[in-house]
Design an enzyme around this catalytic site. Sequence first.
Site, PDB file in Angstrom:
ATOM      1  N   ASP A   1      -1.343  -2.698   6.692  1.00  0.00           N
ATOM      2  CA  ASP A   1      -1.520  -2.496   7.979  1.00  0.00           C
ATOM      3  C   ASP A   1      -2.890  -2.100   8.322  1.00  0.00           C
ATOM      4  O   ASP A   1      -3.286  -2.032   9.343  1.00  0.00           O
ATOM      5  CB  ASP A   1      -0.649  -1.279   8.573  1.00  0.00           C
ATOM      6  CG  ASP A   1      -0.946  -0.291   7.897  1.00  0.00           C
ATOM      7  OD1 ASP A   1      -1.876  -0.107   7.079  1.00  0.00           O
ATOM      8  OD2 ASP A   1      -0.283   0.903   8.270  1.00  0.00           O
TER       9      ASP A   1
ATOM     10  N   ASP B   1      -6.335  -4.057   3.844  1.00  0.00           N
ATOM     11  CA  ASP B   1      -5.224  -5.035   3.515  1.00  0.00           C
ATOM     12  C   ASP B   1      -5.380  -6.551   3.718  1.00  0.00           C
ATOM     13  O   ASP B   1      -4.748  -7.280   3.102  1.00  0.00           O
ATOM     14  CB  ASP B   1      -3.907  -4.595   4.119  1.00  0.00           C
ATOM     15  CG  ASP B   1      -3.590  -3.172   3.273  1.00  0.00           C
ATOM     16  OD1 ASP B   1      -3.693  -2.791   2.384  1.00  0.00           O
ATOM     17  OD2 ASP B   1      -3.345  -2.388   4.425  1.00  0.00           O
TER      18      ASP B   1
ATOM     19  N   ASP C   1       0.909  -0.999   0.038  1.00  0.00           N
ATOM     20  CA  ASP C   1      -0.111   0.136  -0.028  1.00  0.00           C
ATOM     21  C   ASP C   1       0.935   1.309   0.133  1.00  0.00           C
ATOM     22  O   ASP C   1       2.208   1.169   0.279  1.00  0.00           O
ATOM     23  CB  ASP C   1      -0.822   0.016   1.101  1.00  0.00           C
ATOM     24  CG  ASP C   1      -1.998   0.996   1.276  1.00  0.00           C
ATOM     25  OD1 ASP C   1      -2.116   1.662   0.206  1.00  0.00           O
ATOM     26  OD2 ASP C   1      -2.879   1.132   2.081  1.00  0.00           O
TER      27      ASP C   1
END
Length: 696
Positions: free
Chosen positions: A613, A617, A346
């Site tokens: 995190d 995700d 990400d």
Amino acid sequence: MSDSKENVDVLKMYGEDSTTQRDEFLKKHNLNEKGLTSKQAEINIKKFGLNETKKAKPKKWYNYLLQSLLTPFNCILIGISIILIYTDIYLAIEPSYANIIVIAILVTASTLLDFFESYRSNKAAEKLREIVETTTTVIRDNKEVNIPVKNVTLGDIVLLSAGSIIPADLRIIESKDLYVGQASLTGESDNIKKTVELENKQEELDSISDFDNICFMGTNVVSGSAKGVVIKVGDSTYFGKIANTVTSGKEKTAFQKGIESISKLLIRIMIFMIPIVFLINVEKHDIILAFTFAVAIAICITPLLLPVILSSSLSKGAVRMSKKKTIVKKLDSIQNFGAMNIFCTDKTGTLTEDKIVLEKYLNVNGEEDFNILKYAFLNAYLQTGLKSNIDEAVVAKAKTIGIENSVEEYKKIDEIPFDFSRRCLSVAVEIDNKDELITKGAVEEILNICTTFEYKGQTEKLTNKKIENMRKICKDLNEEGFRVVAICKKIITNNKKDFNSTDEKEMTLLGFIGFLDPPKESAKEAIEGLNNAGIRVMVLTGDNVEVTRCVCNKAGINSKEIITGNKIDTLSDVALSRLLKRNNIFAKLSPIQKARIVRVLKQNGNVVGYMGDGINDSPALTNSDVGISVDTAVDIAKETADIILLEKDLNVLLDGVMERKKNICKFNEIYKNGNKLQLWGSSFSNYCKHCTTIFT
């Protein structure tokens, strides 16, 4: 197209409820603001079920022990032990227990080594359900009552305030300055405003971020208050769709599949060799002796120490990696960590600092001007409402360059709070017996209330040509990833002390301030290191294209073409596979789209790592060969991950990868290079010697 579990059509799920006008929505569903009656709620709960996500049966300690015991190699050794019990004890004149004891010790050692690691592995479904084991306020029987979240049902009217967790998917019917944090679902750092009516057009509804009158289960209220009608509960919510992808479990990794293939190869060889050896020897010796020798051959070609060596080597690697601030939760993931050739991450918090920073303060001609920063600071510092991340960034920037003391020269008179209809905030101040109204807000709204502009102390009329030039400046900033806010002021000449929104007119435009979630200084160096180690870096983010392009350019990732989530939904897996070979950056992705990309990459023969995190995700972490998270991540991300970094820094990841590559053999490369015989060649050589002796 994608698997069914990854195929979540948000427009189909929420489009009708979102695009329907408030009054029509209430009429259509036969709702009123008095809420459900207790009887109606009971009927709905029986009809639609409790507001709970899909539950996975919790594993007991013995489940982990059996899982560690019944590995492919251990099953082969246990099978050989059973045969040895028959040949060395039952048939033998003098029973011999030596071989059985050795195999039992080897099986026990490898089982216990793996068990102690796997017992601490994640229980993702339980963590997903923790978020709904709370209470919420609803209107039942025309009264406000607190009920367990699992008892919320369709048609309930939920009351929201700052700090509330959204208990189900809601359609907003009343809203006052409502800001919702959706970072856990989308990865976007900005809080999202929610309104009663949909502001976006239907053709613009590509992701959950575009539904500004829908609140999603699992997100939280940052500020403001609202009422919302429950439209989806439990597994039918967007949150529930994500939960299902996690509870469905992790697929076998490339390493696990490799171990299984070697085990199957050994079994096939044993099945082929034992009858041949038995038939050759049965003519010269009695049946028992011939069978015993055939079993001995099976033992010879089995790498008895491999399970122990494998478990001990992986455990030793885990200890060494822990010294590099990399904690290994699942031993099998160490091999994949080193064999990883694609790393997906990400953007927010990994490539960036995960905080908004003021980087631009420009006058109307796009030139840097400290005077703009001063006025922005006065507005942000003196306002007494809920300070947004923009206000905090302005104050922080002013303090770093030492202009915060300028506020002492000003005396606050009044303020006009921010609201979503005006999309601006004003503060009235006095300095040197002169009153000024200082306003900051969205660019278009500020341009609409300004009639003049100020440049180097000179005030001029704001013409259409000048407005177009300013819009171009803002557009260029947006394309660089900046969020732009405009600043204007007005001289007050009538000694007015009470102000309202009607005073925000005929103002003078001063300039613009630009905010960015800046890239980490270490990101570019770490990405170069990963590339040099043979690892391709891909960015999968829920943020918009402009911001993503800016961050990736600074981090050294080619952003010539960025693919958005709505394009991915139109592609089959085959077409997506071709797209993934050419592009490294994907933006405006939903959690399900991220998981699909990871799955398709794996299907193409890659060993894929994913770092994240947030709740958003978790599906991708589950789909990856090795899921990587950080110690500051949400619980579900940490529990889903295979490896946890003690610092959210790509350099820590790089250190862990290099440590793994240096210290542990690459089993996957052995398999791919066709060197499977290396695992049992030595034993097979011994078998040939024994055969030669017998036959002669």
